[in-house]
Design a protein around this motif. Structure first.
Motif, PDB file in Angstrom:
ATOM      1  N   TRP A 167     -38.888   9.060  -3.288  1.00  0.00           N
ATOM      2  CA  TRP A 167     -38.882   8.025  -2.248  1.00  0.00           C
ATOM      3  C   TRP A 167     -39.505   6.764  -2.830  1.00  0.00           C
ATOM      4  O   TRP A 167     -40.709   6.723  -3.063  1.00  0.00           O
ATOM      5  N   THR A 168     -38.681   5.743  -3.038  1.00  0.00           N
ATOM      6  CA  THR A 168     -39.170   4.506  -3.637  1.00  0.00           C
ATOM      7  C   THR A 168     -40.064   3.756  -2.654  1.00  0.00           C
ATOM      8  O   THR A 168     -39.645   3.472  -1.536  1.00  0.00           O
ATOM      9  N   PRO A 169     -41.306   3.453  -3.064  1.00  0.00           N
ATOM     10  CA  PRO A 169     -42.203   2.749  -2.137  1.00  0.00           C
ATOM     11  C   PRO A 169     -41.904   1.259  -2.070  1.00  0.00           C
ATOM     12  O   PRO A 169     -41.243   0.707  -2.948  1.00  0.00           O
ATOM     13  N   VAL A 170     -42.436   0.631  -1.025  1.00  0.00           N
ATOM     14  CA  VAL A 170     -42.341  -0.829  -0.924  1.00  0.00           C
ATOM     15  C   VAL A 170     -43.221  -1.438  -2.006  1.00  0.00           C
ATOM     16  O   VAL A 170     -42.857  -2.399  -2.669  1.00  0.00           O
ATOM     17  N   SER A 171     -44.399  -0.863  -2.185  1.00  0.00           N
ATOM     18  CA  SER A 171     -45.270  -1.289  -3.280  1.00  0.00           C
ATOM     19  C   SER A 171     -46.263  -0.183  -3.584  1.00  0.00           C
ATOM     20  O   SER A 171     -46.406   0.765  -2.801  1.00  0.00           O
ATOM     21  N   GLN A 172     -46.921  -0.305  -4.727  1.00  0.00           N
ATOM     22  CA  GLN A 172     -47.924   0.695  -5.068  1.00  0.00           C
ATOM     23  C   GLN A 172     -49.138  -0.007  -5.643  1.00  0.00           C
ATOM     24  O   GLN A 172     -49.029  -1.105  -6.190  1.00  0.00           O
ATOM     25  N   TYR A 173     -50.278   0.650  -5.496  1.00  0.00           N
ATOM     26  CA  TYR A 173     -51.512   0.054  -5.990  1.00  0.00           C
ATOM     27  C   TYR A 173     -52.372   1.147  -6.621  1.00  0.00           C
ATOM     28  O   TYR A 173     -52.806   2.078  -5.937  1.00  0.00           O
ATOM     29  N   PRO A 174     -52.619   1.051  -7.941  1.00  0.00           N
ATOM     30  CA  PRO A 174     -53.452   2.059  -8.599  1.00  0.00           C
ATOM     31  C   PRO A 174     -54.917   1.632  -8.596  1.00  0.00           C
ATOM     32  O   PRO A 174     -55.313   0.772  -9.369  1.00  0.00           O
TER      33      PRO A 174
ATOM     34  N   PHE B 195     -52.293   4.239  -4.208  1.00  0.00           N
ATOM     35  CA  PHE B 195     -51.799   3.977  -2.857  1.00  0.00           C
ATOM     36  C   PHE B 195     -50.313   3.630  -2.923  1.00  0.00           C
ATOM     37  O   PHE B 195     -49.929   2.696  -3.634  1.00  0.00           O
ATOM     38  N   LEU B 196     -49.510   4.361  -2.198  1.00  0.00           N
ATOM     39  CA  LEU B 196     -48.078   4.039  -2.097  1.00  0.00           C
ATOM     40  C   LEU B 196     -47.817   3.528  -0.684  1.00  0.00           C
ATOM     41  O   LEU B 196     -48.185   4.187   0.295  1.00  0.00           O
ATOM     42  N   ARG B 197     -47.188   2.379  -0.612  1.00  0.00           N
ATOM     43  CA  ARG B 197     -46.867   1.817   0.699  1.00  0.00           C
ATOM     44  C   ARG B 197     -45.398   2.040   1.019  1.00  0.00           C
ATOM     45  O   ARG B 197     -44.514   1.685   0.220  1.00  0.00           O
ATOM     46  N   TYR B 198     -45.133   2.599   2.191  1.00  0.00           N
ATOM     47  CA  TYR B 198     -43.762   2.749   2.715  1.00  0.00           C
ATOM     48  C   TYR B 198     -43.679   1.961   4.023  1.00  0.00           C
ATOM     49  O   TYR B 198     -44.695   1.451   4.506  1.00  0.00           O
ATOM     50  N   SER B 199     -42.496   1.863   4.587  1.00  0.00           N
ATOM     51  CA  SER B 199     -42.351   1.020   5.779  1.00  0.00           C
ATOM     52  C   SER B 199     -43.190   1.543   6.937  1.00  0.00           C
ATOM     53  O   SER B 199     -43.759   0.763   7.693  1.00  0.00           O
ATOM     54  N   ASP B 200     -43.289   2.861   7.083  1.00  0.00           N
ATOM     55  CA  ASP B 200     -44.064   3.430   8.189  1.00  0.00           C
ATOM     56  C   ASP B 200     -45.277   4.232   7.733  1.00  0.00           C
ATOM     57  O   ASP B 200     -46.169   4.493   8.536  1.00  0.00           O
TER      58      ASP B 200
ATOM     59  N   ASP C   3     -50.338   6.752   8.880  1.00  0.00           N
ATOM     60  CA  ASP C   3     -49.568   5.604   9.343  1.00  0.00           C
ATOM     61  C   ASP C   3     -49.950   4.392   8.487  1.00  0.00           C
ATOM     62  O   ASP C   3     -51.138   4.169   8.210  1.00  0.00           O
ATOM     63  N   VAL C   4     -48.973   3.607   8.085  1.00  0.00           N
ATOM     64  CA  VAL C   4     -49.231   2.531   7.119  1.00  0.00           C
ATOM     65  C   VAL C   4     -50.147   1.446   7.702  1.00  0.00           C
ATOM     66  O   VAL C   4     -51.026   0.928   6.998  1.00  0.00           O
ATOM     67  N   GLU C   5     -49.967   1.113   8.967  1.00  0.00           N
ATOM     68  CA  GLU C   5     -50.785   0.052   9.569  1.00  0.00           C
ATOM     69  C   GLU C   5     -52.243   0.504   9.666  1.00  0.00           C
ATOM     70  O   GLU C   5     -53.164  -0.259   9.367  1.00  0.00           O
ATOM     71  N   ARG C   6     -52.415   1.746  10.117  1.00  0.00           N
ATOM     72  CA  ARG C   6     -53.778   2.278  10.271  1.00  0.00           C
ATOM     73  C   ARG C   6     -54.463   2.357   8.898  1.00  0.00           C
ATOM     74  O   ARG C   6     -55.622   1.981   8.743  1.00  0.00           O
ATOM     75  N   ALA C   7     -53.699   2.827   7.897  1.00  0.00           N
ATOM     76  CA  ALA C   7     -54.259   2.936   6.546  1.00  0.00           C
ATOM     77  C   ALA C   7     -54.606   1.561   5.990  1.00  0.00           C
ATOM     78  O   ALA C   7     -55.630   1.397   5.320  1.00  0.00           O
ATOM     79  N   HIS C   8     -53.769   0.587   6.282  1.00  0.00           N
ATOM     80  CA  HIS C   8     -54.005  -0.771   5.786  1.00  0.00           C
ATOM     81  C   HIS C   8     -55.324  -1.309   6.347  1.00  0.00           C
ATOM     82  O   HIS C   8     -56.107  -1.932   5.620  1.00  0.00           O
ATOM     83  N   ARG C   9     -55.563  -1.041   7.640  1.00  0.00           N
ATOM     84  CA  ARG C   9     -56.826  -1.489   8.252  1.00  0.00           C
ATOM     85  C   ARG C   9     -58.000  -0.712   7.655  1.00  0.00           C
ATOM     86  O   ARG C   9     -59.037  -1.269   7.353  1.00  0.00           O
ATOM     87  N   HIS C  10     -57.784   0.589   7.496  1.00  0.00           N
ATOM     88  CA  HIS C  10     -58.848   1.489   7.038  1.00  0.00           C
ATOM     89  C   HIS C  10     -59.297   1.163   5.611  1.00  0.00           C
ATOM     90  O   HIS C  10     -60.479   1.174   5.298  1.00  0.00           O
ATOM     91  N   TYR C  11     -58.331   0.902   4.746  1.00  0.00           N
ATOM     92  CA  TYR C  11     -58.634   0.666   3.330  1.00  0.00           C
ATOM     93  C   TYR C  11     -58.496  -0.818   2.965  1.00  0.00           C
ATOM     94  O   TYR C  11     -58.198  -1.135   1.810  1.00  0.00           O
ATOM     95  N   TYR C  12     -58.711  -1.682   3.917  1.00  0.00           N
ATOM     96  CA  TYR C  12     -58.446  -3.104   3.640  1.00  0.00           C
ATOM     97  C   TYR C  12     -59.340  -3.640   2.515  1.00  0.00           C
ATOM     98  O   TYR C  12     -58.965  -4.559   1.788  1.00  0.00           O
TER      99      TYR C  12
ATOM    100  N   ASP D  42     -46.617  -7.484   5.965  1.00  0.00           N
ATOM    101  CA  ASP D  42     -45.297  -8.041   6.253  1.00  0.00           C
ATOM    102  C   ASP D  42     -44.322  -6.898   6.575  1.00  0.00           C
ATOM    103  O   ASP D  42     -44.580  -5.741   6.264  1.00  0.00           O
ATOM    104  N   GLU D  43     -43.224  -7.251   7.203  1.00  0.00           N
ATOM    105  CA  GLU D  43     -42.206  -6.252   7.543  1.00  0.00           C
ATOM    106  C   GLU D  43     -41.593  -5.695   6.260  1.00  0.00           C
ATOM    107  O   GLU D  43     -41.345  -6.432   5.312  1.00  0.00           O
ATOM    108  N   ALA D  44     -41.350  -4.395   6.265  1.00  0.00           N
ATOM    109  CA  ALA D  44     -40.855  -3.773   5.027  1.00  0.00           C
ATOM    110  C   ALA D  44     -39.488  -3.121   5.182  1.00  0.00           C
ATOM    111  O   ALA D  44     -39.007  -2.493   4.255  1.00  0.00           O
ATOM    112  N   GLY D  45     -38.851  -3.248   6.338  1.00  0.00           N
ATOM    113  CA  GLY D  45     -37.533  -2.621   6.502  1.00  0.00           C
ATOM    114  C   GLY D  45     -37.649  -1.122   6.675  1.00  0.00           C
ATOM    115  O   GLY D  45     -38.748  -0.585   6.835  1.00  0.00           O
ATOM    116  N   SER D  46     -36.521  -0.454   6.626  1.00  0.00           N
ATOM    117  CA  SER D  46     -36.510   0.990   6.846  1.00  0.00           C
ATOM    118  C   SER D  46     -36.473   1.739   5.518  1.00  0.00           C
ATOM    119  O   SER D  46     -35.644   1.443   4.659  1.00  0.00           O
TER     120      SER D  46
END
Lengths: 141, 276
Positions: A70-77, A83-88, A106-115, B198-202
């Motif tokens: 599953w290709t992530p939106v972005s990753q951060y080592p 950390f792998l970021r996906y849409s959800d 959940d990506v939003e919750r994790a983003h807040r948690h590990y900001y 930002d929005e990341a799509g599906s």
């Protein structure tokens, strides 16, 4: 051509489609499903809303497996894990006694948690975080 | 008749040739125009992108956290291979400060070379890791970096991001090799204003784009086959309904001409077949 030819062709094509769709859905509809299907669940290591799984392989090897599937939106080592970021979803892969513990949230919750880690210039919200996916745009020749 | 047909052939041939010529001109013209437009948009620069001040300062701060945990200085270096010049260097001790000043240190260095469009030589990038003597043999390999997404291709495409992430992954890769203990993640920063994502799509559609397009085409083909089948079925029913009673079904063997309605022949009188 006879009507039967068209109906038989439609049936064969529908069967092929059903098989392809079945194979596609069997692999899961999200990285969360992929992790649940491929790694050992460890509910004792759950932390808040994060679900924990374990892998006998190192974090970088486990990360490669997940990123390949599953290709992530972005990753951060980070120093503490990948950390792998996906849409959800967020997938965090941390080292643990020769293997890894995989945390899914959940990506939003994790983003807040590990900001503190995921914010800033090199985090998910930055230009670097967005561009760095292991497959950036071709700037070279 | 034959004269007319013979006379029309050169005209058709001429039209075809003209069409082929126009098509060839359009294709070749389009190719050259696209090449010219492409050359305007192409980046002819062979200069390697450098760190912004904020990039390097934040990188040094993040590496400083790992140094506090491990007692090892982590550093980076970005080199423009064409100019043979260090563009950016720094460490957990600060921007511009060499990691080698510490007793234990590891530094990742990226040498990126861009070549001009006219050159036969390809763009290239090389990642090397240097360390203090006590860490020799324990430093990450290029394969280790590839596993966290830092590949040669990525170094060429995104040198700043790649060398930054390579440096950031050094503490984790050393922990994987058992040289240091993993750093506990600091989850704090509740007081910090969280910048929304930002929005990341599906993920699903992104992952299966090709398969979904294939299934869409397949669904359209199934629908088309069903419509064609229904249309053909109705036509067949109408045709059968239009045939007078006694003429349905296939002709008997050897009587196809008669049953197909040869001109001048009527249906056979009852009790009499065609003479053989």
């Amino acid at each position: 051509m006879r009507p039967k030819f068209f109906f038989v062709t439609a049936g064969v094509l529908a069967l092929v489609g059903a098989i392809v769709a079945g194979v596609m859905l069997f692999g899961g509809t999200s990285v969360r499903d992929y992790v649940a299907q491929n790694y050992a669940r460890s509910s004792t290591m759950d932390r808040g809303s994060e679900k924990a799984y374990t892998s006998p392989r190192s974090p970088s090897e486990t990360s490669t497996e997940i990123v390949d599937a599953w290709t992530p939106v972005s990753q951060y080592p980070s120093a503490g894990g990948i950390f792998l970021r996906y849409s959800d979803d967020m997938v965090l892969i941390q080292p643990r006694s020769g293997g890894s513990v995989i945390r899914v949230d959940d990506v939003e919750r994790a983003h807040r948690h590990y900001y503190g880690i995921l914010g800033g210039v090199w985090g998910w919200s930055s230009g670097h975080g967005e561009a760095f996916r292991g497959r950036g745009p071709g700037a070279g020749k | 008749m034959s004269y007319q047909r013979g006379g029309s052939q050169p005209d058709a041939s001429g039209k075809t040739k003209a069409l082929v010529a126009v098509f060839a001109v359009l294709v070749l013209g389009g190719y050259f125009v696209s090449q010219i437009i492409g050359s305007f948009g192409a980046d002819e620069s062979t200069a390697v992108e450098n760190f912004e001040r904020q990039d390097s300062a934040d990188l040094a701060n993040r590496l400083a956290t790992a140094e506090r945990a491990h007692g090892i200085c982590y550093g980076w270096q970005l080199i423009d291979g064409g100019l043979n010049q260090v563009l950016s260097e720094g460490s957990s001790r600060g921007v511009g400060t060499d990691a080698e000043q510490c007793a234990r240190w590891v530094e990742v260095s990226a040498d990126v070379l861009y070549t001009s469009e006219n050159s036969e030589q390809e763009d290239s990038a090389q990642l090397t890791v240097r360390s203090s003597p006590d860490l020799l043999g324990s430093t990450p390999s290029p394969q280790d970096f590839e596993r966290v997404g830092v590949t040669s291709r990525e170094l060429i495409d995104e040198p700043v991001s790649s060398v930054g992430y390579a440096a950031l992954s050094l503490p984790l890769l050393l922990a994987e090799r058992g040289v240091v203990q993993p750093v506990e993640l600091d989850q704090g920063a509740a007081s910090e204003r969280v910048q929304p994502l930002d929005e990341a799509g599906s993920d699903f559609f992104g992952q299966y784009t090709g398969t979904i397009i294939f299934l869409g085409i397949l669904a359209a083909a199934v629908l088309a086959c069903l419509v064609l089948g229904i249309v053909a079925s109705r036509r067949r029913k109408r045709r059968l309904a239009a045939v007078p009673p006694g003429r349905e079904g296939p002709p008997p063997p050897g009587q196809s001409a008669y049953w197909q309605g040869t001109p001048g022949h009527g249906p056979p009188p009852p009790g009499r077949g065609p003479s053989t």
